[in-house]
Design an enzyme around this catalytic site. Structure first.
Site, mmCIF file in Angstrom:
data_model
loop_
_atom_site.group_PDB
_atom_site.id
_atom_site.type_symbol
_atom_site.label_atom_id
_atom_site.label_comp_id
_atom_site.label_asym_id
_atom_site.label_seq_id
_atom_site.Cartn_x
_atom_site.Cartn_y
_atom_site.Cartn_z
ATOM 1 N N GLU A 31 -38.061 19.195 -12.665
ATOM 2 C CA GLU A 31 -37.091 18.175 -13.067
ATOM 3 C C GLU A 31 -36.588 18.410 -14.491
ATOM 4 O O GLU A 31 -35.420 18.209 -14.782
ATOM 5 C CB GLU A 31 -37.737 16.786 -12.972
ATOM 6 C CG GLU A 31 -37.955 16.360 -11.540
ATOM 7 C CD GLU A 31 -38.755 15.086 -11.418
ATOM 8 O OE1 GLU A 31 -39.986 15.166 -11.503
ATOM 9 O OE2 GLU A 31 -38.147 14.020 -11.244
ATOM 10 N N ASN B 114 -38.477 12.718 -21.575
ATOM 11 C CA ASN B 114 -38.710 11.862 -20.405
ATOM 12 C C ASN B 114 -39.688 10.751 -20.801
ATOM 13 O O ASN B 114 -40.893 10.971 -20.873
ATOM 14 C CB ASN B 114 -39.292 12.744 -19.275
ATOM 15 C CG ASN B 114 -39.587 11.948 -18.015
ATOM 16 O OD1 ASN B 114 -39.498 10.724 -17.994
ATOM 17 N ND2 ASN B 114 -39.967 12.655 -16.963
ATOM 18 N N ARG C 157 -48.675 2.939 -5.106
ATOM 19 C CA ARG C 157 -47.644 2.028 -4.583
ATOM 20 C C ARG C 157 -47.729 1.956 -3.062
ATOM 21 O O ARG C 157 -47.956 2.977 -2.404
ATOM 22 C CB ARG C 157 -46.251 2.514 -4.994
ATOM 23 C CG ARG C 157 -45.923 2.190 -6.436
ATOM 24 C CD ARG C 157 -44.581 2.780 -6.822
ATOM 25 N NE ARG C 157 -44.744 3.799 -7.841
ATOM 26 C CZ ARG C 157 -43.839 4.709 -8.169
ATOM 27 N NH1 ARG C 157 -42.684 4.724 -7.564
ATOM 28 N NH2 ARG C 157 -44.081 5.586 -9.105
ATOM 29 N N HIS D 240 -40.407 14.835 -1.822
ATOM 30 C CA HIS D 240 -41.017 14.932 -3.148
ATOM 31 C C HIS D 240 -42.297 14.090 -3.127
ATOM 32 O O HIS D 240 -42.243 12.859 -3.060
ATOM 33 C CB HIS D 240 -40.050 14.406 -4.221
ATOM 34 C CG HIS D 240 -40.646 14.407 -5.597
ATOM 35 N ND1 HIS D 240 -40.223 15.261 -6.595
ATOM 36 C CD2 HIS D 240 -41.655 13.683 -6.136
ATOM 37 C CE1 HIS D 240 -40.955 15.050 -7.682
ATOM 38 N NE2 HIS D 240 -41.818 14.084 -7.419
ATOM 39 N N LEU D 241 -43.447 14.767 -3.171
ATOM 40 C CA LEU D 241 -44.727 14.072 -3.038
ATOM 41 C C LEU D 241 -45.571 14.301 -4.286
ATOM 42 O O LEU D 241 -46.261 15.317 -4.415
ATOM 43 C CB LEU D 241 -45.485 14.589 -1.802
ATOM 44 C CG LEU D 241 -44.681 14.666 -0.494
ATOM 45 C CD1 LEU D 241 -45.519 15.318 0.606
ATOM 46 C CD2 LEU D 241 -44.229 13.276 -0.061
ATOM 47 N N ARG E 225 -34.105 11.828 -19.457
ATOM 48 C CA ARG E 225 -34.219 11.248 -18.127
ATOM 49 C C ARG E 225 -34.019 9.736 -18.269
ATOM 50 O O ARG E 225 -34.696 9.088 -19.068
ATOM 51 C CB ARG E 225 -35.596 11.521 -17.547
ATOM 52 C CG ARG E 225 -35.791 10.817 -16.237
ATOM 53 C CD ARG E 225 -37.197 10.950 -15.735
ATOM 54 N NE ARG E 225 -37.333 10.199 -14.502
ATOM 55 C CZ ARG E 225 -38.445 9.582 -14.154
ATOM 56 N NH1 ARG E 225 -39.500 9.607 -14.937
ATOM 57 N NH2 ARG E 225 -38.505 8.930 -13.024
ATOM 58 N N GLY F 291 -45.573 9.380 -7.441
ATOM 59 C CA GLY F 291 -44.521 8.679 -6.706
ATOM 60 C C GLY F 291 -44.045 9.604 -5.597
ATOM 61 O O GLY F 291 -44.049 10.825 -5.774
ATOM 62 N N HIS G 141 -35.889 9.747 -7.981
ATOM 63 C CA HIS G 141 -36.265 11.170 -7.919
ATOM 64 C C HIS G 141 -35.032 12.047 -7.686
ATOM 65 O O HIS G 141 -35.151 13.170 -7.178
ATOM 66 C CB HIS G 141 -37.264 11.463 -6.774
ATOM 67 C CG HIS G 141 -38.661 11.002 -7.025
ATOM 68 N ND1 HIS G 141 -39.483 10.608 -5.997
ATOM 69 C CD2 HIS G 141 -39.391 10.877 -8.157
ATOM 70 C CE1 HIS G 141 -40.667 10.262 -6.481
ATOM 71 N NE2 HIS G 141 -40.629 10.410 -7.801
HETATM 72 P P1 ADP Z 1 -46.265 12.984 -10.999
HETATM 73 O O1 ADP Z 1 -45.514 12.236 -9.951
HETATM 74 O O2 ADP Z 1 -47.082 12.091 -11.891
HETATM 75 O O3 ADP Z 1 -45.454 14.046 -11.726
HETATM 76 P P2 ADP Z 1 -47.510 15.241 -9.671
HETATM 77 O O4 ADP Z 1 -46.243 15.758 -9.082
HETATM 78 O O5 ADP Z 1 -48.195 16.061 -10.715
HETATM 79 O O6 ADP Z 1 -47.387 13.753 -10.169
HETATM 80 O O7 ADP Z 1 -48.527 15.029 -8.430
HETATM 81 C C1 ADP Z 1 -49.777 14.457 -8.615
HETATM 82 C C2 ADP Z 1 -50.493 14.489 -7.265
HETATM 83 O O8 ADP Z 1 -50.596 15.847 -6.821
HETATM 84 C C3 ADP Z 1 -51.920 13.948 -7.343
HETATM 85 O O9 ADP Z 1 -52.194 13.139 -6.210
HETATM 86 C C4 ADP Z 1 -52.742 15.211 -7.298
HETATM 87 O O10 ADP Z 1 -54.027 15.007 -6.763
HETATM 88 C C5 ADP Z 1 -51.914 16.048 -6.351
HETATM 89 N N1 ADP Z 1 -52.335 17.445 -6.427
HETATM 90 C C6 ADP Z 1 -52.229 18.306 -7.463
HETATM 91 N N2 ADP Z 1 -52.819 19.481 -7.144
HETATM 92 C C7 ADP Z 1 -53.322 19.350 -5.889
HETATM 93 C C8 ADP Z 1 -54.041 20.196 -5.001
HETATM 94 N N3 ADP Z 1 -54.385 21.431 -5.359
HETATM 95 N N4 ADP Z 1 -54.373 19.706 -3.784
HETATM 96 C C9 ADP Z 1 -54.044 18.462 -3.424
HETATM 97 N N5 ADP Z 1 -53.361 17.610 -4.204
HETATM 98 C C10 ADP Z 1 -53.016 18.048 -5.425
#
Ligand code: ADP
Length: 398
Positions: free
Chosen positions: A380, A9, A236, A203-204, A86, A207, A175
């Site tokens: 993913e 990726n 963003r 998906h949070l 990817r 992004g 995504h």
């Molecule tokens: P990416 O899109 O780069 O793969 P991720 O899916 O790892 O990102 O998500 C990153 C987000 O998840 C960041 O905003 C991070 O702070 C949040 N996050 C990770 N663990 C926690 C947690 N325990 N509580 C709140 N937010 C979290």
């Protein structure tokens, strides 16, 4: 010798690599960051020592270094049986994953105008693994492919039609790999056939996007021509009024600066003026830091609006599903978001929400909730490995 599948990726300045066995169990993963910079580095998960990369190392160098490290650690004792890449943008050409040959490579290049920061580096990754493993089948798995089922009324912008006809300006959605995984995983957890399962998948991560999936297929999604549209994200903006462009011209902000601002300086970071990281923001909000409280409020409200918007595309709803770093880990974000949706009848159980879903199916809703709400970790890389295996025609030993 173990048969393996390599998943690659390539992001704009990062590289993620994962290795799976043929039964899709993850064997290892690795990450290279700050690619192209003087302090580029790579690391294999679970190994504390960084793999040295030369200053300014590119994706190709990082990939070669990681594959060598896998070999030295005996994680890769023979060439993989398939490689999955990817690829961010497949335009309207790719509705599913594709076995890479010269014409597929060319088509990915042709889509580069739609994703100038991503498709070229995805091609660099493909070329690098072709050099390393010339005889191994390689498969491109597109972020956009899952959304190629969007109906016309969901993918067209109300712009002059020739923008779409001549230049392909439309909503593509991203995504897709994660939303596709959510669709099949929710169906599995609910004991239903994927083709009979309808969900809203949120998906949070850094992004963020949300997708309405009706009977297993994507029918609406929040990201558009680019991954900038839709929800509030880490850096963003998500949706804004296009009238802003004209206004900002009067402030001498150029199109180039605006691109940077909307992509890298907005979202949670822009609002909080502190960080794009939800975990840190939550801590700051708990300490009473007002800008962090505001950033979280805007994030959750926009998400709630989009959850209701997705209902316009569904006839029934088996579950609202949360995933990604924030979706999987932030009970606060889930609770705040659903607190806006009194009329739609989501009722979550605080104790299940705090433990990020019960053990059997990730459920966080109360028994009397009109709809199920679930937390499901996304994977993913595993979906890419599965698609690489299936599309390359490699027979699974399982
Ligand atoms: P990416 O899109 O780069 O793969 P991720 O899916 O790892 O990102 O998500 C990153 C987000 O998840 C960041 O905003 C991070 O702070 C949040 N996050 C990770 N663990 C926690 C947690 N325990 N509580 C709140 N937010 C979290």
């Amino acid at each position: 010798m173990e048969d393996t599948i390599l998943v690659v990726n390539c992001g704009s300045s990062s590289l993620k690599v994962a290795l799976f066995d043929i039964n899709l169990r993850q064997l290892t993963s690795a990450l290279a960051e700050r690619i192209g910079k003087s302090d580029a580095f790579a690391r294999i998960t679970g190994h504390s020592r960084d793999i040295p990369l030369q200053s300014g190392a590119g994706h190709r160098d990082a990939l070669q270094a990681l594959v060598s490290a896998f070999r030295e650690l005996s994680l890769l004792t023979s060439p993989p049986v398939a490689i999955g890449h990817r690829v961010v943008h497949g335009g309207e050409t790719f509705r599913e994953a594709a076995l890479i040959d010269d014409s597929v490579r060319q088509a990915i290049e042709d889509c580069a105008g739609l994703a100038p920061l991503h498709n070229p580096v995805n091609l660099t990754g493909i070329d690098a693994t072709t050099e390393l493993f010339p005889d191994v089948p390689q498969v491109a798995v597109f972020d956009t492919a899952f959304h190629q089922t969007l109906p016309r009324h969901a993918y067209l912008y109300a712009l002059p039609y020739r923008f779409y006809r001549d230049w392909g300006v439309r909503r593509y959605g991203f995504h897709g790999t994660s939303h596709n995984f959510m669709a099949t995983e929710t169906a599995r957890l609910l004991g239903k056939a994927p083709g009979e399962t309808s969900i809203i998948s949120a998906h949070l991560g850094n992004g963020c996007s949300i997708t309405a999936i009706r009977d297993g297929i994507s029918v609406d999604t929040s990201m558009g021509l680019t991954p900038l549209e839709g929800l509030v994200m880490g850096t963003r903006s998500g949706d804004i009024d296009p009238g802003l462009f004209e206004f900002l011209e009067t402030k001498d902000i150029s199109a180039e600066s605006l691109h940077r601002i909307l992509n890298n300086e907005s979202g949670l970071l822009g609002l909080s003026e502190k960080t794009n990281d939800m975990r840190t923001l939550s801590e700051l909000a708990d300490q009473g830091h007002e800008p962090s409280i505001v950033a979280i409020e805007v994030f959750c409200f926009r998400l709630a609006r989009y959850i209701s918007a997705m209902m316009a595309s569904l006839r029934e709803l088996d579950a609202l599903v949360f995933t990604g770093g924030i979706g999987e880990n932030s009970a606060m974000v889930r609770a705040k978001t659903l607190s806006h949706l009194h009329l739609t009848g989501f009722a979550i159980a605080p104790s299940l929400n705090r433990q990020h879903g019960n053990k059997t199916d990730g459920r966080i809703n109360r028994e009397d909730s009109r709809f199920k709400v679930m937390v499901i970790p996304t994977n993913e890389e595993r979906v890419i490995a599965r698609e690489a295996l299936e599309t390359s025609g490699t027979v699974s030993h399982s």
